[in-house]
Design a protein around this motif. Structure first.
Motif, short mmCIF file in Angstrom:
data_model
loop_
_atom_site.label_atom_id
_atom_site.label_comp_id
_atom_site.label_asym_id
_atom_site.label_seq_id
_atom_site.Cartn_x
_atom_site.Cartn_y
_atom_site.Cartn_z
N PHE A 1 -5.26 -0.67 -6.15
CA PHE A 1 -5.38 0.78 -6.34
C PHE A 1 -4.32 1.26 -7.31
O PHE A 1 -3.22 0.70 -7.37
CB PHE A 1 -5.19 1.52 -5.02
N ALA B 1 -5.98 10.60 -12.97
CA ALA B 1 -5.10 9.57 -12.44
C ALA B 1 -3.85 9.42 -13.30
O ALA B 1 -3.78 9.86 -14.44
CB ALA B 1 -5.85 8.26 -12.37
N SER B 2 -2.82 8.74 -12.72
CA SER B 2 -1.52 8.91 -13.33
C SER B 2 -0.80 7.69 -13.86
O SER B 2 0.09 7.86 -14.67
CB SER B 2 -0.58 9.56 -12.32
N LEU C 1 5.69 3.61 -5.88
CA LEU C 1 5.47 5.06 -5.90
C LEU C 1 6.59 5.72 -6.68
O LEU C 1 7.77 5.56 -6.37
CB LEU C 1 5.45 5.62 -4.48
N ALA D 1 7.36 9.64 -7.72
CA ALA D 1 6.82 10.95 -7.36
C ALA D 1 7.80 12.05 -7.71
O ALA D 1 9.00 11.80 -7.92
CB ALA D 1 6.51 10.99 -5.87
N SER E 1 0.82 -1.20 0.00
CA SER E 1 0.00 0.00 0.00
C SER E 1 0.86 1.26 0.00
O SER E 1 2.06 1.22 0.27
CB SER E 1 -0.92 0.01 1.22
N ILE E 2 0.22 2.39 -0.28
CA ILE E 2 0.93 3.65 -0.42
C ILE E 2 1.65 4.05 0.86
O ILE E 2 2.62 4.79 0.85
CB ILE E 2 -0.06 4.76 -0.86
N THR F 1 -1.57 10.69 -6.84
CA THR F 1 -1.79 11.06 -5.44
C THR F 1 -1.07 12.37 -5.13
O THR F 1 -0.01 12.65 -5.69
CB THR F 1 -1.29 9.95 -4.49
N ALA F 2 -1.68 13.16 -4.28
CA ALA F 2 -1.09 14.44 -3.85
C ALA F 2 -1.65 14.77 -2.47
O ALA F 2 -2.75 14.36 -2.12
CB ALA F 2 -1.42 15.56 -4.82
N ASP F 3 -0.86 15.49 -1.69
CA ASP F 3 -1.36 15.98 -0.41
C ASP F 3 -2.57 16.86 -0.67
O ASP F 3 -2.52 17.77 -1.50
CB ASP F 3 -0.26 16.76 0.31
N ARG F 4 -3.65 16.64 0.04
CA ARG F 4 -4.89 17.36 -0.23
C ARG F 4 -4.73 18.87 -0.02
O ARG F 4 -5.49 19.66 -0.57
CB ARG F 4 -6.01 16.84 0.67
#
Length: 351
Positions: free
Chosen positions: A331, A346-347, A305, A307, A296-297, A335-338
């Motif tokens: 999944f 999506a990437s 990941l 990034a 998981s992330i 993803t990015a910090d909100r």
């Protein structure tokens, strides 16, 4: 580095040159929470900045933030902050000094705690310098939050005692909550070929009333000058947001839109965590970045990941994804910090 917790791993690498080769010292932090800290310090060297670099030489595990000082008599001195889990009287117990023998590849001789810090506490990030017969010890204090500071001390003898600067903290925003640069500390000194002196340091630029620094830690530079054999920051100790530098600033590439294609080599902007074995987590083929499903992330061991760092206070990011999950535990995406930015699509292509 598998299993290194978030915010651990490599801390505070320090790069120096002794006139013949480059030396890099750093800490691999295995655990930072709790009474005991597992912080292993290493030394590597290279004849050129591009390498080849030597295998790591283990130095000690007594604390973190090491640096290597090359004295003009040829001796090399290793300094790092000292952790005392007993807190007698502090957990950050001071700065320890010991000679490093490059021929033997190890620390030798006595070890001494040469500086206990000031009342601000949490002394770390030591760097030694020599100028006009004085040994200068620059440290960080106050932690890396809003109490952060650079503290300078000097001595005629490398073993001390070290007298603290008349200002104590030559750089800090701790008493100026409205300064543009906050969390300022953990610095290093550089003198340019034309004789000017600058201080580089960690900082943060809060953007909200909650004082959130969405870009995280940043590096800033300040003009400095010498007076009575003490270093002062120009217009300090509060750091300046704008500084005159001999280098020209080029804002073009910084503001330009960036587009990435995944061909035969991953762009240098991208990074991954905890492993040099990239073929276990991603591949570049058919102009696609293929991520291989792992953990998981939030895993500390093996996560797929890839990034890049955020460079702007506000941004848009988008990409194309090809993903066909067969289970609700699969999944993939962008993803990015909100609080950091907006990710619009999506990437990643995940197999």
């Amino acid at each position: 580095m598998r299993g290194d917790p978030d915010s651990c791993g490599i801390w505070a690498p320090c790069l120096t040159h002794d006139g013949e080769k480059f030396w890099l010292v750093y800490t691999d932090v295995k655990r930072k929470d709790g009474s005991f800290k597992d912080a292993h310090n290493y030394i590597v060297s290279s004849p050129t900045i591009e390498g080849p670099w030597s295998d790591p030489v283990y130095a000690n595990s007594s604390g973190f933030d090491p640096s290597l000082f090359h004295d003009n008599d040829g001796k090399k001195w290793f300094v790092n902050m000292l952790i005392d889990h007993r807190a007698r009287p502090r957990v950050f117990a001071g700065i320890v000094l010991q000679e490093f023998d490059p021929s033997a590849g190890q620390l030798v001789g006595p070890r001494k705690n040469i500086f206990f810090g000031t009342a601000l506490d949490l002394v770390e990030g030591p760097h030694l310098y020599k100028r006009n017969g004085w040994y200068y010890l620059l440290t960080a204090e106050g932690g890396t939050g809003y109490g952060h500071a650079c503290t300078l001390a000097r001595s005629r003898d490398i073993w001390g005692p070290y007298d603290v600067h008349p200002q104590q903290h030559i750089l800090s925003s701790k008493d100026h909550p409205h300064a543009a640069l906050q969390r300022a500390g953990h610095g290093d000194i550089v003198e340019t070929p034309d004789g000017n002196t600058y201080l580089v340091h960690l900082t943060g630029r809060p953007t909200t009333q909650e004082r959130r620094c969405v870009l995280g830690r940043e590096t800033a530079i300040q003009e400095a000058y010498w007076e009575d054999d003490w270093l002062y920051v120009k217009n300090g100790p509060v750091p300046s947001l704008f500084v005159d530098l001999p280098a020209a600033r080029d804002d073009g590439p910084y503001w330009a839109e960036k587009k990435y294609t995944f061909t035969d080599k991953l762009h240098k902007d991208f990074q991954w965590l905890r492993t040099p074995e990239t073929d276990r987590i991603f591949a570049l083929e058919d102009s696609k970045l293929t991520l291989f499903g792992r953990e998981s992330i939030g895993s500390w061991f093996e996560q797929s990941l890839v990034a890049r760092r955020q460079e702007h206070f506000s941004y848009d990011a988008e990409t194309v994804v090809d993903f066909s999950p067969e289970d609700e535990r699969q999944f993939a995406g962008l993803t990015a910090d909100r609080a950091l930015g907006r990710a619009t699509r999506a990437s990643h292509h995940v197999v």
